[in-house]
Scaffold this motif. Structure first.
Motif, PDB file in Angstrom:
ATOM      1  N   ILE A  72       0.851  -1.179   0.000  1.00 49.75           N
ATOM      2  CA  ILE A  72       0.000   0.000   0.000  1.00 49.75           C
ATOM      3  C   ILE A  72       0.890   1.233   0.000  1.00 49.75           C
ATOM      4  N   ASP A  73       0.363   2.316  -0.528  1.00 55.90           N
ATOM      5  CA  ASP A  73       1.123   3.551  -0.552  1.00 55.90           C
ATOM      6  C   ASP A  73       0.257   4.706  -0.067  1.00 55.90           C
ATOM      7  N   ILE A  74       0.911   5.821   0.188  1.00 57.63           N
ATOM      8  CA  ILE A  74       0.193   7.013   0.606  1.00 57.63           C
ATOM      9  C   ILE A  74       1.022   8.233   0.242  1.00 57.63           C
ATOM     10  N   ARG A  75       0.354   9.268  -0.173  1.00 53.85           N
ATOM     11  CA  ARG A  75       1.060  10.513  -0.474  1.00 53.85           C
ATOM     12  C   ARG A  75       0.883  11.478   0.686  1.00 53.85           C
ATOM     13  N   SER A  76       1.692  12.499   0.692  1.00 53.54           N
ATOM     14  CA  SER A  76       1.754  13.364   1.868  1.00 53.54           C
ATOM     15  C   SER A  76       0.514  14.231   2.035  1.00 53.54           C
ATOM     16  N   ASN A  77      -0.338  14.279   1.019  1.00 49.82           N
ATOM     17  CA  ASN A  77      -1.564  15.068   1.161  1.00 49.82           C
ATOM     18  C   ASN A  77      -2.700  14.281   1.807  1.00 49.82           C
ATOM     19  N   MET A  78      -2.379  13.066   2.241  1.00 55.84           N
ATOM     20  CA  MET A  78      -3.363  12.220   2.910  1.00 55.84           C
ATOM     21  C   MET A  78      -2.811  11.818   4.273  1.00 55.84           C
ATOM     22  N   ASP A  79      -3.707  11.438   5.185  1.00 53.42           N
ATOM     23  CA  ASP A  79      -3.224  10.925   6.463  1.00 53.42           C
ATOM     24  C   ASP A  79      -3.664   9.486   6.716  1.00 53.42           C
ATOM     25  N   LYS A  80      -4.473   8.955   5.833  1.00 50.79           N
ATOM     26  CA  LYS A  80      -4.923   7.577   6.004  1.00 50.79           C
ATOM     27  C   LYS A  80      -5.316   7.012   4.657  1.00 50.79           C
ATOM     28  N   ARG A  81      -4.995   5.745   4.490  1.00 52.38           N
ATOM     29  CA  ARG A  81      -5.411   5.056   3.274  1.00 52.38           C
ATOM     30  C   ARG A  81      -5.662   3.602   3.640  1.00 52.38           C
ATOM     31  N   GLN A  82      -6.715   3.052   3.062  1.00 53.58           N
ATOM     32  CA  GLN A  82      -7.071   1.672   3.409  1.00 53.58           C
ATOM     33  C   GLN A  82      -7.036   0.791   2.193  1.00 53.58           C
ATOM     34  N   GLY A  83      -6.577  -0.440   2.431  1.00 50.93           N
ATOM     35  CA  GLY A  83      -6.633  -1.457   1.401  1.00 50.93           C
ATOM     36  C   GLY A  83      -7.364  -2.665   1.960  1.00 50.93           C
ATOM     37  N   GLN A  84      -7.111  -3.783   1.348  1.00 50.17           N
ATOM     38  CA  GLN A  84      -7.748  -5.000   1.836  1.00 50.17           C
ATOM     39  C   GLN A  84      -6.995  -5.479   3.074  1.00 50.17           C
ATOM     40  N   ARG A  85      -7.589  -5.381   4.196  1.00 50.75           N
ATOM     41  CA  ARG A  85      -7.034  -5.775   5.500  1.00 50.75           C
ATOM     42  C   ARG A  85      -5.865  -4.914   5.956  1.00 50.75           C
ATOM     43  N   VAL A  86      -5.451  -3.969   5.169  1.00 50.75           N
ATOM     44  CA  VAL A  86      -4.334  -3.108   5.575  1.00 50.75           C
ATOM     45  C   VAL A  86      -4.753  -1.644   5.559  1.00 50.75           C
ATOM     46  N   THR A  87      -4.163  -0.912   6.483  1.00 52.56           N
ATOM     47  CA  THR A  87      -4.392   0.527   6.576  1.00 52.56           C
ATOM     48  C   THR A  87      -3.049   1.191   6.817  1.00 52.56           C
TER      49      THR A  87
END
Lengths: 112, 112
Positions: free
Chosen positions: B48-63
């Protein structure tokens, strides 16, 4: 379907005997990377290509060279392997910088 | 150079419990973050990835949670399964950079 392919998966070479590891990709990504990973350590970037532009990390030994003859293929040449070069060598690709890197399965190099 | 580190080198959890793996980074300009899973003898696998303009991202069973104030990244795995046993790496890159900086890795062991 394999997207980043590395051959061979295991390579045994003799001390000082040149060896070439290969990587190919079906993603048509612009950037290809070579990493060295030793046991229980994070991958260490050796160099990368953006298309044909080559960038060598400052601390990559001269013993390591790379070639990228076309978009799909990239090679890692170790001119005179030493015992300390035994490691897993990982190839990765990304569409562009600051994009997800996709890794191949790696080639484990053993130097006798 | 960059400093991307993990708080705990090893983590053991019971099957079915939730896992939390933490990562600290030092570059306030870091713009893009990825979590990779690496099983023994294999290349890192994107989770999973996340960019700095977000504080949370969810995938399948992972956050993935990103706290830019304290420069901290975490990976949460829900209902951890034996197949989740692996080494987990965080990696980050500044927006104007051309390489990812990997953390040292956390070895997750799931106890059946």
């Amino acid at each position: 379907d394999a997207m980043v392919i590395q051959n061979p998966r295991y390579q045994v070479t003799q001390f000082g005997k040149p060896v070439t590891l290969s990587c190919s990709q079906t993603l048509n990504h612009n950037v290809m990377y070579w990493y060295q990973q030793k046991s229980s350590q994070a991958p260490k970037l050796l160099f990368h290509y953006y298309d044909k532009d080559f960038n060598n990390e400052a601390d990559t030994p001269d013993n390591f060279q790379s070639r990228r003859p076309n978009t799909s293929f990239c090679f890692l040449d170790i001119r005179s392997p030493g015992l300390g070069d035994a490691a897993m060598y990982l190839c990765a690709t990304s569409r562009d910088f600051v994009e997800t890197q996709y890794f191949g399965p790696g080639t484990r190099l053993l130097v006798l | 150079g960059e400093s991307v580190g993990l708080h705990l080198p090893t983590l053991s959890v019971q099957e079915g419990d939730n896992s939390i793996i933490n990562c600290a980074y030092s570059n306030s300009a870091s713009d893009y973050f990825i979590w990779y899973k690496q099983e023994s003898g294999k290349g890192p696998q994107f989770i999973i990835d996340i960019r700095s303009n977000m504080d949370k991202r969810q995938g399948q069973r992972v956050t993935v949670l990103l706290n830019k104030t304290v420069k901290h990244l975490s990976l949460q795995i829900a209902a951890t399964q034996p197949g989740d046993s692996a080494v987990y790496f965080c990696a980050e890159t500044p927006g104007d950079g051309n390489q990812f900086y990997f953390g040292t890795g956390t070895s997750l062991t799931v106890i059946p």
